[in-house]
Design an enzyme around this catalytic site. Structure first.
Site, PDB file in Angstrom:
ATOM      1  N   ASP A 178     -11.925  -3.426  -6.403  1.00  0.00           N
ATOM      2  CA  ASP A 178     -12.152  -4.373  -5.171  1.00  0.00           C
ATOM      3  C   ASP A 178     -12.844  -3.450  -3.982  1.00  0.00           C
ATOM      4  OD1 ASP A 178     -11.846  -6.305  -3.216  1.00  0.00           O
ATOM      5  OD2 ASP A 178      -9.836  -6.430  -3.274  1.00  0.00           O
ATOM      6  N   ASN A 183     -11.577  -2.224   2.269  1.00  0.00           N
ATOM      7  CA  ASN A 183     -10.790  -1.361   1.483  1.00  0.00           C
ATOM      8  C   ASN A 183     -11.208   0.041   1.421  1.00  0.00           C
ATOM      9  OD1 ASN A 183      -9.101  -3.556   0.722  1.00  0.00           O
ATOM     10  ND2 ASN A 183     -10.510  -4.128  -1.118  1.00  0.00           N
ATOM     11  N   ASP A 197      -6.031  -0.662  -1.492  1.00  0.00           N
ATOM     12  CA  ASP A 197      -6.109  -1.836  -2.408  1.00  0.00           C
ATOM     13  C   ASP A 197      -6.674  -1.620  -3.819  1.00  0.00           C
ATOM     14  OD1 ASP A 197      -5.692  -4.746  -2.709  1.00  0.00           O
ATOM     15  OD2 ASP A 197      -7.492  -5.231  -1.140  1.00  0.00           O
TER      16      ASP A 197
HETATM   17  N1  LIG Z   1      -1.443   3.138   3.752  1.00  0.00           N
HETATM   18  C1  LIG Z   1      -2.483   2.712   4.556  1.00  0.00           C
HETATM   19  N2  LIG Z   1      -2.943   3.258   5.498  1.00  0.00           N
HETATM   20  C2  LIG Z   1      -3.685   2.617   6.363  1.00  0.00           C
HETATM   21  N3  LIG Z   1      -4.211   1.556   6.321  1.00  0.00           N
HETATM   22  C3  LIG Z   1      -3.767   0.824   5.419  1.00  0.00           C
HETATM   23  C4  LIG Z   1      -2.736   1.085   4.517  1.00  0.00           C
HETATM   24  N4  LIG Z   1      -2.212  -0.073   3.669  1.00  0.00           N
HETATM   25  C5  LIG Z   1      -3.085  -0.886   3.964  1.00  0.00           C
HETATM   26  N5  LIG Z   1      -3.951  -0.528   5.021  1.00  0.00           N
HETATM   27  C6  LIG Z   1      -4.701  -1.618   5.841  1.00  0.00           C
HETATM   28  O1  LIG Z   1      -4.213  -2.860   5.486  1.00  0.00           O
HETATM   29  C7  LIG Z   1      -5.515  -3.786   5.133  1.00  0.00           C
HETATM   30  C8  LIG Z   1      -4.725  -4.552   3.943  1.00  0.00           C
HETATM   31  O2  LIG Z   1      -4.523  -3.805   3.001  1.00  0.00           O
HETATM   32  P1  LIG Z   1      -5.070  -4.285   1.328  1.00  0.00           P
HETATM   33  O3  LIG Z   1      -6.395  -4.293   1.604  1.00  0.00           O
HETATM   34  O4  LIG Z   1      -4.184  -3.424   0.297  1.00  0.00           O
HETATM   35  O5  LIG Z   1      -4.551  -5.716   1.325  1.00  0.00           O
HETATM   36  P2  LIG Z   1      -4.948  -6.862   0.582  1.00  0.00           P
HETATM   37  O6  LIG Z   1      -4.040  -8.111   1.054  1.00  0.00           O
HETATM   38  O7  LIG Z   1      -4.579  -6.670  -1.086  1.00  0.00           O
HETATM   39  O8  LIG Z   1      -6.370  -7.262   0.866  1.00  0.00           O
HETATM   40  P3  LIG Z   1      -7.338  -8.011   0.376  1.00  0.00           P
HETATM   41  O9  LIG Z   1      -7.537  -9.263   1.195  1.00  0.00           O
HETATM   42  O10 LIG Z   1      -8.615  -7.304   0.028  1.00  0.00           O
HETATM   43  O11 LIG Z   1      -6.860  -8.728  -1.199  1.00  0.00           O
HETATM   44  C9  LIG Z   1      -6.474  -2.601   4.636  1.00  0.00           C
HETATM   45  O12 LIG Z   1      -7.716  -3.151   4.687  1.00  0.00           O
HETATM   46  C10 LIG Z   1      -6.228  -1.545   5.527  1.00  0.00           C
HETATM   47  O13 LIG Z   1      -6.955  -1.663   6.494  1.00  0.00           O
HETATM   48 MG   LIG Z   2      -7.801  -5.380   0.941  1.00  0.00          MG
END
Ligand SMILES: Nc1ncnc2c1ncn2[C@@H]1O[C@H](COP(=O)(O)OP(=O)(O)OP(=O)(O)O)[C@@H](O)[C@H]1O
Ligand SMILES: [Mg+2]
Length: 252
Positions: A178, A183, A197
Site C-alpha cells: 500500500d 504511508n 500501514d
Molecule cells: N506509529 C505511527 N507513528 C507515526 N504516525 C503514524 C503511526 N501509525 C499511523 N500513523 C499515521 O496515521 C496515518 C494512518 O495510519 P494508517 O496508514 O496505518 O491507517 P489506514 O487507515 O490503514 O490508512 P489507509 O487510508 O491508507 O488505508 C498514517 O498515514 C500516519 O500518518
Molecule cells: Mg495509510
C-alpha cells in the site's frame, strides 16, 4: 483516506486506552476506520510516549491482525511502527496500538507545499524498504494470483482480459503493498524515515509497489511528479509493468 475534516467521535475503547491523555484523530480511511494519536497516555507522571491507535469497526469485515503480524516481522529489518497492543473490544472493533514514530506523513500540508522533494523521497524510501526486507523466509505473499482472488466482481471483460495478460516477474522483493504517499513518513528535511500501514505486505514484483507509489503522487500532489518516484528509486520507468500493476490496483 484523508485527514479528518469534520469532528470525529472518539470510541469509548479509545478513550479508555488513553486514560485521560489527549486524543487527536489524524486519519479516516475509506472503510470507516480511524487512526488516533494519543499523547501523555495515563497522566501518571511517567512518559509513556505518544502512541497511534488504529481503530477498526467490526463493520469493515477486515482485520488488523494481519497488520500486527507483518509489523512485527518487518520491524527486524526496517523502520516501521512498533506494536504495543492489538485487541478486540466488546463491540467487535479492533484496536492496534503502536509507538509513535518521528516524521510527518508525505501528505502532511508541509509536504503538499513541496511535492518534488516528497516524491523523490517516496522513491528513495521504497527502494530502501525493498532492499532491506528479505524475500527468503518472508511468510507473506502479494503476488498476482493472490491479488486476483480479490478482483472486483464488477470488473468488465476488457479489464479481465488485460489482467490475464500478465507481465513476467522482473524480480521479487518484499513489497509494502500500500505504497501510497500517506504511508511514508518524512523528516524535517524531507528524507524518508519510516513506512506505516503494512497490512498487506508480501512478496511480489517491485513494480507492483512502484506503479502505485507513482500513481499516488497524482492523487496527492497533482500531475508531473511520477518520474521523481522512479528517479528516487533509481530505475527507468517500465511502461508495461506500470500499466499492468496500476490496473490491478484499481480493480482489486
Ligand atoms: N506509529 C505511527 N507513528 C507515526 N504516525 C503514524 C503511526 N501509525 C499511523 N500513523 C499515521 O496515521 C496515518 C494512518 O495510519 P494508517 O496508514 O496505518 O491507517 P489506514 O487507515 O490503514 O490508512 P489507509 O487510508 O491508507 O488505508 C498514517 O498515514 C500516519 O500518518
Ligand atoms: Mg495509510
Amino acid at each position: 483516506m484523508t485527514a479528518p475534516t469534520e469532528e470525529v467521535p472518539v470510541p469509548a475503547s479509545v478513550e479508555r486506552l488513553a486514560a485521560g491523555g489527549r486524543v487527536t484523530p489524524v486519519w479516516v480511511n475509506e472503510r470507516g476506520g480511524v487512526t488516533f494519536r494519543v499523547d501523555d497516555c495515563d497522566n501518571d507522571g511517567d512518559d509513556d510516549g505518544a502512541r497511534y491507535v488504529k481503530w477498526n469497526p467490526a463493520s469493515t469485515g477486515l482485520s488488523l491482525a494481519g497488520e500486527a503480524v507483518r509489523l512485527r516481522w518487518a520491524a527486524r529489518w526496517t523502520p516501521v511502527p512498533r506494536v504495543l497492543d492489538h485487541r478486540r473490544d466488546d463491540d467487535g472493533a479492533e484496536l492496534l496500538v503502536t509507538a509513535a514514530l518521528d516524521g510527518l506523513s508525505a501528505v502532511d500540508p508541509r509536504w503538499l507545499r513541496e511535492p518534488a522533494t516528497a516524491a523523490r523521497s517516496l522513491g528513495e524510501g521504497l527502494r530502501a524498504l525493498h532492499d532491506a526486507l528479505p524475500v527468503a523466509g518472508c511468510p507473506f505473499d502479494w503476488g498476482i494470483d493472490e491479488r486476483l482472488t480479490h478482483l472486483d466482481p464488477e470488473a468488465d471483460t476488457d479489464v479481465r482480459a488485460a489482467l490475464a495478460d500478465r507481465p513476467d516477474v522482473d524480480h521479487l522483493v518484499v513489497c509494502h503493498a500500500d505504497a501510497c504517499a500517506p504511508n511514508t513518513l518524512l523528516d524535517a528535511d524531507g528524507r524518508w524515515t519510516a513506512h506505516v500501514d503494512l497490512g498487506r505486505l508480501g512478496v511480489a514484483d517491485p513494480w507492483a509497489d512502484l506503479a502505485v507509489c507513482a500513481m499516488s503522487t497524482g492523487w496527492n500532489y497533482g500531475p508531473g511528479y511520477e518520474h521523481l518516484v522512479y528517479e528516487g528509486y533509481g530505475v527507468e520507468p517500465d511502461a508495461a509493468r506500470i500499466a499492468y500493476y496500476q490496473l490491478l490496483w484499481d480493480n482489486t
